[in-house]
Design a protein around this motif. Structure first.
Motif, PDB file in Angstrom:
ATOM      1  N   GLY A 119      17.062  -7.258  11.900  1.00 40.07           N
ATOM      2  CA  GLY A 119      18.473  -6.940  12.029  1.00 40.07           C
ATOM      3  C   GLY A 119      18.753  -5.479  11.811  1.00 40.07           C
ATOM      4  N   GLY A 120      19.901  -5.183  11.246  1.00 34.58           N
ATOM      5  CA  GLY A 120      20.289  -3.803  10.981  1.00 34.58           C
ATOM      6  C   GLY A 120      20.088  -3.432   9.545  1.00 34.58           C
ATOM      7  N   GLY A 121      19.262  -4.161   8.806  1.00 35.95           N
ATOM      8  CA  GLY A 121      19.112  -3.905   7.382  1.00 35.95           C
ATOM      9  C   GLY A 121      18.470  -2.604   7.048  1.00 35.95           C
ATOM     10  N   GLN A 122      17.782  -1.966   8.048  1.00 40.52           N
ATOM     11  CA  GLN A 122      17.148  -0.699   7.740  1.00 40.52           C
ATOM     12  C   GLN A 122      18.149   0.434   7.802  1.00 40.52           C
ATOM     13  N   VAL A 136       0.831  -1.209   0.000  1.00 44.30           N
ATOM     14  CA  VAL A 136       0.000   0.000   0.000  1.00 44.30           C
ATOM     15  C   VAL A 136       0.861   1.252   0.000  1.00 44.30           C
ATOM     16  N   VAL A 137       1.930   1.254   0.779  1.00 42.31           N
ATOM     17  CA  VAL A 137       2.799   2.436   0.819  1.00 42.31           C
ATOM     18  C   VAL A 137       3.433   2.688  -0.544  1.00 42.31           C
ATOM     19  N   LEU A 138       3.870   1.645  -1.224  1.00 42.58           N
ATOM     20  CA  LEU A 138       4.449   1.831  -2.561  1.00 42.58           C
ATOM     21  C   LEU A 138       3.423   2.416  -3.530  1.00 42.58           C
ATOM     22  N   VAL A 139       2.177   1.965  -3.427  1.00 40.71           N
ATOM     23  CA  VAL A 139       1.138   2.510  -4.308  1.00 40.71           C
ATOM     24  C   VAL A 139       0.966   4.003  -4.065  1.00 40.71           C
ATOM     25  N   LEU A 196      12.551  -0.532  -0.120  1.00 38.32           N
ATOM     26  CA  LEU A 196      11.625  -0.346  -1.237  1.00 38.32           C
ATOM     27  C   LEU A 196      11.139   1.097  -1.341  1.00 38.32           C
ATOM     28  N   VAL A 197      10.905   1.760  -0.221  1.00 40.52           N
ATOM     29  CA  VAL A 197      10.505   3.164  -0.284  1.00 40.52           C
ATOM     30  C   VAL A 197      11.645   4.011  -0.833  1.00 40.52           C
TER      31      VAL A 197
END
Length: 511
Positions: free
Chosen positions: A508-511, A34-37, A159-160
């Motif tokens: 994890g720390g991927g963000q 939804v956020v990508l849309v 993705l954002v």
């Protein structure tokens, strides 16, 4: 259901593509889908001046149906998230999230009941009045579910950031092709929907002081894409909100000043190189800034527009179907007559170099600013004349307000418009909702353990209320309510004592 509705409301090859991909996306990644849309699809229709490059996916908001396709998509996402919640063991709803959800549901009920009292049908009362608040509720549920949705948590930031980068590339191509908003103001300002620069600012400021920051290409691209999208956007209210909230972020995270200083220096140098290298861009930015603080004379104030939020939908303007003042776009406040949109093919040949801005550029922008300011005084006068009842959601536009072409009462201020449409309870509910979300956001920003997703959501919760004071985005669009709900839900999240903590630890720390 979502796929069938998209096919019906977007009867084209693009509709087939959306119907085949988007429902599957929101089923697999409910929140991220939804956020990508709402990030990628602009809530503004092409009209020959700005085309597909900067308005791709507008059909999801402005299709032929009366209900935007993003609504069934959001509902599908909520059902998919609910399936991951079920059975609801070891789950508790934080008090902040519960308060926000209760306020949003109260807004839905108030808008619908007000419509019924004023003679609207059930469908009109729910769809025309309450739909933005329904989207706010759906966004809240998704945001509150973030820690339970482990896959969404891991992929959200990446993705954002990729979506913002794609939009920046589209803006660069559009500028090269001459598909800008109004070349009387600048050859660089692209008419993106106002929600996009707010998202870009939130993503950028969310990275400041983030423990997960790395000097890799993903983080560096986002650090540059955010400020550049803000720069090339056509939205002065977001510019001013970004400055105000940026100061707040710097104050609250001052203990982490060393990494923030490095990030700001890097982003500032890149933006400075772009501004100084592009012919005439520095002058355009200066004129835009002057027009943001200046006001036009009474004779220069816009008296109405051919494209006003809150009115009947219109088809994209084409030679065989020109846009008319009687059917403006329903979702995004547009340039006033001080900023008319001049039809121009978006495939125009590239110009060797931008031409200087028109001599009256700052004056045109000042007149637009004056029109927004005058709405505050005129709108308040109408509120005082209808203090306890408002004028109703079906009332035609009131005299003296800037958007004279609107088919319903429309004020360039969220609280005043809600008051006039639904009575004094509506602005109280909206104010309390924004205040609770804002206080929760301040706490998240101060918390050094908050990651970039939470920090970005917190920044959006602080930016949005400032933008709502210049236009009724919350109750008049579909994009802003979803984003506001998601951001508010993230800062007031529901936490599962086992599943939620596991989702966070696996990220994890991927963000």
């Amino acid at each position: 259901m979502s796929a069938a509705y998209i096919l019906w409301t977007v009867p084209s090859a693009i509709g087939v593509f959306f119907a085949a991909t988007l429902p599957l996306l929101v089923l697999r990644l409910p929140l991220v889908g939804v956020v990508l849309v709402v990030v990628l699809a602009q809530e503004i229709a092409p009209n020959g001046r700005f085309g597909m490059l900067t308005t791709f996916g507008y059909q999801l908001f402005l299709g032929s149906g009366k209900i935007p396709a993003v609504l069934p998509l959001a509902l599908t996402a909520v059902l998919a998230a609910g399936a991951q919640w079920w059975p609801p063991r070891n789950v508790r709803l934080r008090s902040t999230g519960g308060v926000l959800l209760g306020l949003a549901v109260a807004l839905v009920a108030l808008a619908a009941v007000s419509g019924l009292i004023h003679g609207q049908s059930v469908f009109s009362a729910v769809n025309q009045n309450a739909r933005p608040f329904v989207l706010l509720v759906l966004g809240l549920v998704l945001g509150l579910s973030l820690r339970v949705l482990g896959d969404d948590w891991r992929r959200f930031g990446v993705l954002v950031g990729a979506a913002l980068t794609a939009l920046l590339i589209s803006a660069a191509v559009a500028i090269r092709l001459g598909a800008v908003a109004d070349d009387r103001l600048s050859d660089y300002f692209v008419y993106y929907d106002s929600a996009l620069p707010a998202i870009a600012v939130a993503a950028f400021l969310g990275t400041l002081g983030d423990r997960g920051w790395r000097w890799d290409w993903q983080h560096m691209v986002v650090a540059v894409a955010g400020p550049l999208l803000l720069l090339f956007s056509f939205r002065r209210s977001v510019w001013l909100a970004a400055v105000a909230v940026g100061v707040v972020v710097l104050v609250l995270t001052w203990a982490r000043w060393k990494p923030m200083l490095k990030q700001l220096t890097f982003a500032g140098l890149v933006v400075a190189v772009v501004v100084l290298a592009a012919p005439g861009l520095a002058a355009d930015v200066g004129l835009r800034s002057v027009g943001s603080f200046g006001t036009g004379s009474a004779d220069d104030r816009p008296s109405g527009g051919s494209w006003v939020a809150g009115s009947t939908p219109s088809r994209p303007a084409t030679p065989s179907n020109p846009a008319t003042p009687s059917k403006p776009s329903p979702t995004t406040p547009s340039p006033s007559p001080a900023q008319p949109v001049t039809p121009k093919p978006s495939t125009a040949a590239p110009r060797p170099s931008p031409k200087p801005p028109a001599p009256d550029s700052a004056g045109l922008q000042a007149a637009s600013t004056s029109g927004h300011i005058s709405d505050l005084q005129v709108g308040w006068d109408h509120v005082r004349a209808n203090l306890w009842t408002g004028v109703g959601p079906s009332s035609p536009q009131l005299s003296g307000l800037t958007a004279s072409a609107s088919t319903r009462v429309y004020v360039h201020n969220e609280l005043l418009q809600n008051w006039l449409r639904y009575g004094p309870a509506a602005p109280v509910l909206v104010f309390v909702f924004l205040s609770v979300a804002g206080l929760a956001a301040l706490g998240r920003l101060r918390d050094p353990s908050s990651d970039v997703v939470v920090r970005g959501a917190a920044v959006f919760c602080l930016i949005a209320p400032l933008c709502f004071m210049t236009a009724p985005f919350l109750s008049e669009t579909s994009r802003w309510p979803v984003l506001m709900g998601v951001a508010a839900g993230i800062v007031g999240q529901a936490v599962g004592t086992s599943r939620g903590d596991n989702a966070r630890s696996t990220s994890g720390g991927g963000q």
